[in-house]
Design a protein around this motif. Structure first.
Motif, PDB file in Angstrom:
ATOM      1  N   ALA A 114       0.853  -1.150   0.058  1.00 21.87           N
ATOM      2  CA  ALA A 114      -0.073   0.009  -0.060  1.00 21.87           C
ATOM      3  C   ALA A 114       1.113   1.185   0.116  1.00 21.87           C
ATOM      4  O   ALA A 114       0.376   2.363  -0.672  1.00 21.87           O
ATOM      5  CB  ALA A 114      -0.926  -0.111   1.092  1.00 21.87           C
ATOM      6  N   THR A 115       1.956   1.065   0.490  1.00 23.01           N
ATOM      7  CA  THR A 115       2.917   2.513   0.650  1.00 23.01           C
ATOM      8  C   THR A 115       3.334   2.786  -0.725  1.00 23.01           C
ATOM      9  O   THR A 115       3.139   4.117  -1.024  1.00 23.01           O
ATOM     10  CB  THR A 115       3.975   2.134   1.592  1.00 23.01           C
ATOM     11  OG1 THR A 115       3.694   1.603   2.908  1.00 23.01           O
ATOM     12  CG2 THR A 115       4.944   3.281   1.733  1.00 23.01           C
ATOM     13  N   PRO A 116       3.953   2.182  -1.431  1.00 24.83           N
ATOM     14  CA  PRO A 116       4.265   2.558  -3.021  1.00 24.83           C
ATOM     15  C   PRO A 116       3.024   2.882  -3.847  1.00 24.83           C
ATOM     16  O   PRO A 116       3.140   3.903  -4.416  1.00 24.83           O
ATOM     17  CB  PRO A 116       4.906   1.395  -3.671  1.00 24.83           C
ATOM     18  CG  PRO A 116       4.697   0.139  -2.658  1.00 24.83           C
ATOM     19  CD  PRO A 116       4.226   0.855  -1.555  1.00 24.83           C
ATOM     20  N   LEU A 117       2.076   2.398  -3.409  1.00 22.88           N
ATOM     21  CA  LEU A 117       0.720   2.827  -4.410  1.00 22.88           C
ATOM     22  C   LEU A 117       0.443   4.367  -3.874  1.00 22.88           C
ATOM     23  O   LEU A 117       0.060   5.081  -4.581  1.00 22.88           O
ATOM     24  CB  LEU A 117      -0.460   1.989  -4.167  1.00 22.88           C
ATOM     25  CG  LEU A 117      -0.350   0.450  -4.636  1.00 22.88           C
ATOM     26  CD1 LEU A 117      -1.551  -0.241  -4.316  1.00 22.88           C
ATOM     27  CD2 LEU A 117      -0.051   0.528  -6.163  1.00 22.88           C
ATOM     28  N   GLY A 118       0.462   4.726  -2.497  1.00 25.33           N
ATOM     29  CA  GLY A 118       0.360   5.749  -1.997  1.00 25.33           C
ATOM     30  C   GLY A 118       1.282   6.988  -2.726  1.00 25.33           C
ATOM     31  O   GLY A 118       0.920   7.944  -2.809  1.00 25.33           O
ATOM     32  N   ALA A 119       2.642   6.401  -2.527  1.00 28.32           N
ATOM     33  CA  ALA A 119       3.582   7.375  -3.070  1.00 28.32           C
ATOM     34  C   ALA A 119       3.376   7.780  -4.547  1.00 28.32           C
ATOM     35  O   ALA A 119       3.762   8.839  -4.738  1.00 28.32           O
ATOM     36  CB  ALA A 119       4.785   6.710  -3.063  1.00 28.32           C
ATOM     37  N   LEU A 120       2.963   6.762  -5.344  1.00 25.39           N
ATOM     38  CA  LEU A 120       2.560   6.696  -6.683  1.00 25.39           C
ATOM     39  C   LEU A 120       1.623   7.862  -6.975  1.00 25.39           C
ATOM     40  O   LEU A 120       1.479   8.838  -7.498  1.00 25.39           O
ATOM     41  CB  LEU A 120       2.550   5.667  -7.212  1.00 25.39           C
ATOM     42  CG  LEU A 120       2.246   5.682  -8.887  1.00 25.39           C
ATOM     43  CD1 LEU A 120       3.366   6.361  -9.680  1.00 25.39           C
ATOM     44  CD2 LEU A 120       1.881   4.383  -9.431  1.00 25.39           C
ATOM     45  N   ALA A 121       0.410   7.726  -6.071  1.00 26.39           N
ATOM     46  CA  ALA A 121      -0.472   8.494  -6.264  1.00 26.39           C
ATOM     47  C   ALA A 121      -0.294  10.067  -5.683  1.00 26.39           C
ATOM     48  O   ALA A 121      -0.749  11.010  -6.257  1.00 26.39           O
ATOM     49  CB  ALA A 121      -1.754   8.054  -5.260  1.00 26.39           C
ATOM     50  N   GLY A 122       0.565  10.085  -4.605  1.00 27.63           N
ATOM     51  CA  GLY A 122       1.408  11.348  -4.207  1.00 27.63           C
ATOM     52  C   GLY A 122       2.127  12.177  -5.396  1.00 27.63           C
ATOM     53  O   GLY A 122       1.918  13.400  -5.510  1.00 27.63           O
TER      54      GLY A 122
END
Length: 426
Positions: A374-382
Motif C-alpha cells: 500500500a505504501t508505494p501505491l500511496g507514493a505513486l498517487a502522491g
C-alpha cells in the motif's frame, strides 16, 4: 529445547537481552537500522539536489524502494517457511552491501544517475522482503512465544535510538561530504550485520519436513492467505494498516520534496527534523510497553491510531502557513514519531500469538504484501497529485487517507476489548 529458549513459567520472566542469540540479532538490527536511516536520508538529497529529480520521478524512486512485497512477497513467505531463516538474513545483507556500495563508486567516476538510484532502490526493496519476512519468522525460534512482544519492543527501542542520532549526523556530514558518499557507511553497517548474525543458532529453525516437491506451491500460498483472512484480529490489523500506509506513502514521498525544494531547508535542518521524529519515537518506545501492560494492547492500539491522522495534518498546514513551516513540520515529526512507535509497540507480538508456527512465514508475507504494498501505491498517487496540482494538495490527501483506519477500528468489535481474547491464541 536448548537453553536459549525457555518455555517454562520462569522463562516468561527472562529479560530478552539475556538470550545470547537475541542479543546478537538485536545488535545486527541496530546496524541495519543505521544503514537504513543514512541511506534514507541520502536518497532525497542525492536525487533532488544533486540529480535534480522532479516530484513524479521522486515518487517513482520511492515506489521502487517499496515495491518488493508486491512482486515477491507471497512466494517469499512460502520459501522462507521451507528454508532456514539465518542464511536468508545473511544473503539479504550481502545484497544490501552490493547495492549501497555501487552508489559512491558510480559517483566517484561521474556515472551516477537517477536510473541507478531506481535500480538500487528496487534491489534493496527485493532484499528487504526476504530480510523482513525471515526476521519476523525467526523470533519464535529464538524467544519463547510470550516473549516475542518484548523482543519486538526491544528492537523498536533500538531502532528509534539509532533514528535519533543518524539523520542529524548524516545532515552534518553533508556540509563537508557529498551525499552519495554516505552510502559507504550504509554498506559497512550491513557488513557488521553479517558478522553478528553468523553465530546465531535459532532452535528448531530447520528446513520443513513437509516441504517436499509433492506439495503444491499455490496451495501453500493460499493457506497463509486463508489464515490471515479468517483470523479476526489479523484481518482487522491488515485493513487498518493498509489504509494507513496509503496515506503514509503520500506523506513520505512528498514531504522531502516540500521541504528541500519548495521550502528550501538546508540538508542539516532536514536531518534535524528527522531526529525530532526519532527522539519522540524513542521516548514513546520506553513508555509504551508499560502503558500496554497497564491499559491493554487493544486499547493502546486505538489510542495511538487515533493520534496518527492529527499528527500528519500538521504537515500540510505548513504549506498554508509557510512562515511557520519549519516549526509546524517539527511538530508533525514529533507527533508522527509518537503515533507510529506507540502503535507498533502496542501491537507487537499480537500476530505471533494468533498465528501457528507452520504458517508464520506465509502469514507474515501475505500481511506484508498488502500493508507494505500500500505504501508505494500511496507514493505513486502522491506523485501524480503533486504533478497535476501541487505538493500541498498531495499532503492534504495523505492526511485525509490516514484518518480512515481510525474509523474502521472504532466500528470494529475490538473497541470493547482491552487485551487479546484468550480464545484467539494458538
Amino acid at each position: 529445547m536448548t537453553s536459549s529458549i525457555v518455555d517454562s513459567a520462569d522463562g516468561d520472566a527472562v529479560e530478552v537481552l539475556r538470550v545470547p542469540d537475541f542479543r546478537r540479532l538485536w545488535a545486527a538490527n541496530a546496524f541495519r537500522y543505521a544503514a537504513a536511516e543514512v541511506a534514507g536520508f541520502a536518497l532525497p538529497i542525492t536525487a533532488l539536489l544533486l540529480l535534480h529529480a522532479q516530484p513524479l520521478v521522486m515518487s517513482l524512486i520511492f515506489v521502487c524502494s517499496r515495491v518488493g512485497f508486491l512482486t515477491v512477497g507471497l512466494p517469499a513467505g512460502v520459501w522462507i517457511d521451507r528454508w532456514r531463516k539465518k542464511p536468508v538474513l545473511i544473503w539479504a545483507d550481502v545484497v544490501y552491501i552490493l547495492a549501497f556500495g555501487s552508489i559512491p563508486v558510480a559517483y566517484l567516476f561521474g556515472l551516477l544517475s537517477v536510473a541507478q538510484l531506481i535500480v538500487v532502490a528496487l534491489g534493496v526493496s527485493l532484499a528487504g522482503v526476504f530480510f523482513d519476512v525471515a526476521h519476523s519468522s525467526v523470533l519464535p525460534y529464538i524467544l519463547p512465544r510470550r516473549r516475542v512482544a518484548d523482543g519486538n519492543a526491544r528492537l523498536q527501542t533500538s531502532e528509534t535510538a539509532v533514528q535519533a542520532v543518524s539523520p542529524s549526523v548524516a545532515g552534518a556530514l553533508t556540509q563537508s561530504v557529498a551525499a552519495p558518499v554516505l552510502y559507504c557507511f550504509a554498506a559497512f553497517c550491513h557488513l557488521m550485520s553479517v558478522l553478528l548474525l553468523r553465530p546465531v543458532r535459532p532452535d528448531g529453525d530447520i528446513t520443513r519436513a513437509d516441504a517436499t516437491p509433492g506439495r503444491r506451491f499455490r496451495h501453500e500460498i493460499t493457506g497463509g492467505v486463508r489464515v490471515l483472512i479468517k483470523q479476526p484480529l489479523l484481518r482487522l490489523l491488515l485493513h487498518q494498516a493498509a489504509l494507513n500506509n496509503i496515506g503514509a506513502g503520500i506523506i513520505l514521498a512528498m514531504l522531502p520534496v516540500f521541504l528541500l525544494k519548495e521550502i528550501g531547508v538546508a540538508p542539516w535542518t532536514y536531518g534535524l527534523l528527522s531526529t525530532l521524529n526519532a527522539l519522540a519515537g524513542f521516548a514513546t518506545s520506553l513508555l509504551a510497553p508499560r502503558l500496554r501492560r497497564r491499559f491493554g494492547e487493544i486499547r493502546m492500539t486505538l489510542v495511538f491510531s487515533a493520534l496518527a491522522p492529527f499528527a500528519v495534518m500538521t504537515a500540510p498546514l505548513a504549506g498554508v502557513l509557510r512562515d511557520a513551516a519549519v516549526p509546524l513540520v517539527a511538530l508533525a515529526e514529533v507527533l508522527i514519531g509518537v503515533a507510529i512507535v506507540g502503535r507498533s509497540v502496542s501491537t507487537a507480538g499480537l500476530r505471533a500469538r494468533v498465528t501457528p508456527d507452520a504458517y508464520m512465514g506465509r502469514v507474515t508475507a501475505a500481511y506484508s504484501v498488502v500493508v507494505q504494498g500500500a505504501t508505494p501505491l500511496g507514493a505513486l498517487a502522491g506523485g501524480v497529485i503533486a504533478d497535476r496540482w501541487s505538493t500541498d494538495a498531495a499532503l492534504w490527501v495523505g492526511a485525509a487517507a490516514m484518518a480512515v483506519p481510525l474509523v474502521l477500528l472504532l466500528l470494529s468489535p475490538m473497541r470493547s476489548h482491552r487485551q487479546l481474547p484468550a480464545e484467539w491464541e494458538v
